[in-house]
Write a protein that holds these residues in place. Structure first.
Motif, mmCIF file in Angstrom:
data_model
loop_
_atom_site.group_PDB
_atom_site.id
_atom_site.type_symbol
_atom_site.label_atom_id
_atom_site.label_comp_id
_atom_site.label_asym_id
_atom_site.label_seq_id
_atom_site.Cartn_x
_atom_site.Cartn_y
_atom_site.Cartn_z
ATOM 1 N N ALA A 1 0.829 -1.197 0.000
ATOM 2 C CA ALA A 1 0.000 0.000 0.000
ATOM 3 C C ALA A 1 0.864 1.249 0.000
ATOM 4 C CB ALA A 1 -0.924 -0.003 1.209
ATOM 5 N N VAL B 1 2.164 1.830 -3.524
ATOM 6 C CA VAL B 1 1.103 2.344 -4.387
ATOM 7 C C VAL B 1 0.829 3.802 -4.030
ATOM 8 C CG1 VAL B 1 -1.341 2.117 -4.942
ATOM 9 C CG2 VAL B 1 0.075 0.070 -4.692
ATOM 10 N N ARG C 1 -8.692 2.322 -5.528
ATOM 11 C CA ARG C 1 -7.604 2.580 -4.579
ATOM 12 C C ARG C 1 -8.014 3.519 -3.457
ATOM 13 N NH1 ARG C 1 -3.837 -1.301 -4.833
ATOM 14 N NH2 ARG C 1 -2.848 -1.424 -6.856
#
Lengths: 221, 561
Positions: free
Chosen positions: A26, A29, A110
């Motif tokens: 995470a 990203v 997301r």
């Protein structure tokens, strides 16, 4: 936690929630989205605003409406529905750039990394602005000239623009501590007292152990 | 006892006067989670693997074990229950160290060097890092000196040399620890420093061991590093390394011979497995982590026979204090010329010494130390092909295999001489023992082959029967009770008697009595033979004849019990 009477921004928590920490994926990203967001915002010269909006979303909105966060991060709810809701909620209330950003996130599923994006954005912006967050804790509030002197010193040492977060912590008894990243420069009275206490313990017990006869008399046994 | 308060006050005042005020700079992090001897830390970006860290609030120390992208995995060396989430942690810039030196001798300590025997604090100026790199090829020399365990079956059949690693392996309750303790007790006259490391044992067992060592006067030259089953896994994991560090001080800095017993490495492996799994390292075979082999190999590799350094010094030099600088020879760059190892020494004696009359070749005083390791492994139902036993068997220079069947049949120590081996110790055996050990081995091998026949109860020819008889006597001779290590000369004499067939006529249950009376006879009435053997260290024709004559003389005096 209070900073000179104000609440500490949520993105500057000294211990981020472990869920954020552990999810290395995470964070990776989030870094990509943070860079994208800030590059876009930088062009419009509105990076700081973006951060504030993001922080406000996470603290003000999500904290008072936890269901809204659950709704946004729920993968069983379709993208179209989320997009519709986002537009309805934020149109006119948030900047267009920020709304677009949320819609892009939604399009890529997301929205769940929003918290990580905030943490990464702060880091990215600090790098862009060539500055660093510095947490200063002092027993009493810093006077303006003290603050200025401290800033100047830090600027010299770090070769970066320090961004000061001053926290008043009476537990220090006196003096102050300066924290830059993982490094803690501790000039507090509390630590000094602790150090001298430990030194006294160590050295006098060593002395007593090595030369017992000096410290006790034979009389009175 | 009354304290002199003014003295104490003066020390305190001096300390305060000398206190130098400086800003305390430290790298800090925070505890994210803590549990079962490990903690996960956020921050500490610059910490190094293996560095010692400190939990500031409680003063407990830990070791950086896992460096991950966002956090640091730490093993906690101390009370982990007092640590809570959010606690501050700081780096210390140091490696884990333990106190070493004479102050530790005779003490029972935990793996951090804290006393556990209630005999007061350990005051020593010396310390060594717990993890240290084993000496390299150039720093070693071949094993050439025996480490006498005082156990007949071992010294004769699987001899151990100083610097060797000999595994003691067997099921539970087969006398593994007893062998190690006997070996320690036998070092009284040998001036070997012994370290007994108890890993994950019952506290009562450790207590028994300490009592046994004390009762036999062995604590005067021994250190006991104790971790019991109640200690957290990190302490059990580092115990053998800190025991090795304590022995290394004597090996490297005093040139002494040392003996380390790791009792037992099975439990250390289990502790390491626990840590690794909690740290989320990927499990491998039997859930052990991939580096459990390295965990043991780096420990046992620290056992070594260090190379002796020799220098040429004037004839009147004090041999006990020689250092490199005393050398009268210089290298081209003006450093002292030192001869390293046995070959170099020979060269010095043959070629260099004649050029310097009035000089001698002397050993640098603190070189040539050694560390012998006796790791112990416990097997389950004799399963030696399990993961940890095979690993340690492959690392060590031989193994002493203990069999429960033999143990219950009354053969104690229950050493299975057929599958026990020593890969390097043979070179270190004294010549007298070497010459008789060969025939002992042959006798026993022949005996094992025939033993199965004997159980059938068939009539045997005379030659077979005599071989069997010899074998039975030899097995009897190799029996030995606990805490009674035997001098190697006595061992040679009794095995010699057995190998020469002098006991063939003695009833099997009388062998022990015969041995006892014979050795007493030799000690009291034939000391010259014993001393001759002690001096020569080999069975010359002359000594052999005298010994045989003495045995003949003793035979009629033997009183059966």
């Amino acid at each position: 936690m209070k900073v000179d009477g104000e609440a500490l921004p949520s993105y500057f928590d000294e211990t981020p929630p472990s869920a954020v920490l552990y999810d290395v994926e995470a964070r990776r990203v989030a870094r990509v989205y943070a860079e994208a967001l800030l590059t876009a915002a930088e062009k419009a010269g509105r990076s700081e605003e973006m951060l504030e909006e993001l922080d406000s979303l996470l603290t003000d909105v999500f904290r008072s409406q936890p269901d809204f966060e659950r709704f946004l991060t729920n993968p069983t709810i379709g993208r179209d529905r989320k997009r519709h809701t986002l537009e309805e909620v934020f149109k006119g209330r948030a900047s267009d750039l920020f709304l677009n950003f949320l819609i892009v996130l939604n399009a890529h599923d997301r929205l769940d990394v929003l918290r990580s994006i905030l943490i990464e954005s702060v880091a990215v912006l600090d790098e862009l602005r060539k500055r660093r967050h510095v947490v200063v804790r002092s027993a009493a509030p810093l006077a303006d000239d003290q603050r200025a002197r401290l800033l100047q010193q830090l600027r010299q040492v770090m070769q970066l623009e320090p961004k000061l977060l001053a926290i008043v912590d009476p537990e220090l008894i006196g003096g102050l501590t300066v924290r830059v990243g993982d490094w803690l420069y501790d000039a507090s009275v509390r630590t000094r007292l602790n150090t001298i206490r430990n030194q006294l313990f160590a050295s006098s017990s060593h002395e007593i152990q090595t030369r017992r006869d000096r410290f006790s008399s034979d009389q009175g046994n | 006892m009354r304290f002199k308060h003014d003295e104490i006050a003066s020390v305190l005042t001096r300390e305060i006067e000398q206190y130098k005020d400086q800003i305390d700079v430290r790298e800090v992090g925070r505890v994210l989670e803590v549990g079962d001897g490990i903690a996960r830390i956020y921050g500490l970006g610059g910490v190094m693997a293996g560095e010692m860290i400190e939990f500031t609030r409680t003063g407990v120390r830990g070791l950086a074990f896992n460096l991950e992208e966002n956090s640091v995995g730490v093993i906690i060396l101390g009370d982990y229950l007092a640590i809570t989430e959010g606690d501050e942690v700081k780096t210390t810039g140091q490696l884990l160290q333990v106190p070493v030196g004479d102050a530790v001798i005779g003490r029972v300590v935990d793996p951090l060097g804290n006393p556990r025997d209630g005999k007061g604090p350990i005051v020593t100026p010396y310390s060594r890092p717990v993890e240290s790199i084993a000496p390299g090829v150039a720093g070693r020399q071949p094993v050439n000196q025996p480490l006498q365990t005082g156990i007949k079956a071992i010294d004769a059949m699987t001899p151990i040399g100083r610097g060797q690693r000999e595994l003691i392996i067997g099921d539970r309750k087969t006398g593994k620890t007893a062998i190690a303790i006997d070996a320690i007790i036998n070092q009284k006259e040998e001036k070997v420093i012994c370290v007994y490391v108890a890993i994950g044992q019952k506290d009562s067992t450790v207590r028994q061991v300490v009592e046994a060592l004390e009762a036999n006067g062995a604590m005067d030259y021994s250190i006991v590093v104790s971790t019991s089953a109640k200690d957290p896994a990190p302490l059990q994991y580092i115990a053998p390394y800190s025991g090795a560090a304590m022995a290394e001080y004597y090996m490297y800095e005093q040139g002494r011979d040392t003996l380390c017993v790791y009792d037992d490495l099975t439990k250390q492996a289990a502790a390491y497995r626990q840590l690794s799994l909690l740290m989320r390292r990927p499990p491998g075979r039997e859930a052990y982590p991939g580096d459990v082999f390295y965990c043991h190999s780096r420990l046992l590799e620290r056992s070594a026979k260090l190379a002796e350094r020799w220098v040429i010094v004037p004839q009147d030099a004090d041999a006990g204090k020689v250092t490199d600088d005393w050398s009268v020879l210089r290298n081209p760059d003006n450093t002292p010329k030192v001869f390293v190892g046995p070959l170099d020494k020979e060269h010095a004696e043959k070629h260099e010494l004649p050029k310097h009359p009035g000089h001698k070749v002397a050993k640098v005083w603190n070189t040539g130390g050694s560390m012998t390791a006796l790791p112990i492994i416990e097997t389950l139902e004799g399963e030696v092909s399990a993961y940890i036993p095979t690993n340690v068997i492959s690392i060590t220079d031989g193994q002493i295999y203990l069999q429960p069947d033999l143990f219950f049949a009354g053969v104690r120590p229950a050493i299975d001489v057929g599958i026990s081996v020593s890969r390097v110790g043979g070179k270190a055996q004294i010549p007298a023992m070497k010459s008789i050990a060969g025939s002992l081995r042959l006798d026993l091998a022949a005996f094992r082959e025939l033993e199965a026949f004997a159980q059938l109860g068939t009539d045997l020819d005379k030659a077979t029967q005599s071989q069997l008889d010899r074998g039975y006597r030899m097995v009897e001779i190799l029996k030995q009770s606990q805490y009674q290590p035997m001098n190697v000369i006595d061992q040679v004499m009794i095995i010699f008697a057995g190998a020469k067939g002098q006991l063939d006529k003695v009833a099997r249950n009388q062998v022990a009595a015969w041995e006892k009376q014979f050795l007493l006879f030799m000690k009291e009435q034939k000391p010259e033979i014993r001393n001759g053997l002690l001096q020569e260290r080999k069975l010359t024709k002359d000594i052999e004849a005298k010994l045989l004559a003495a045995i003949q003389e003793f035979q009629p005096q033997f009183k059966a019990v």
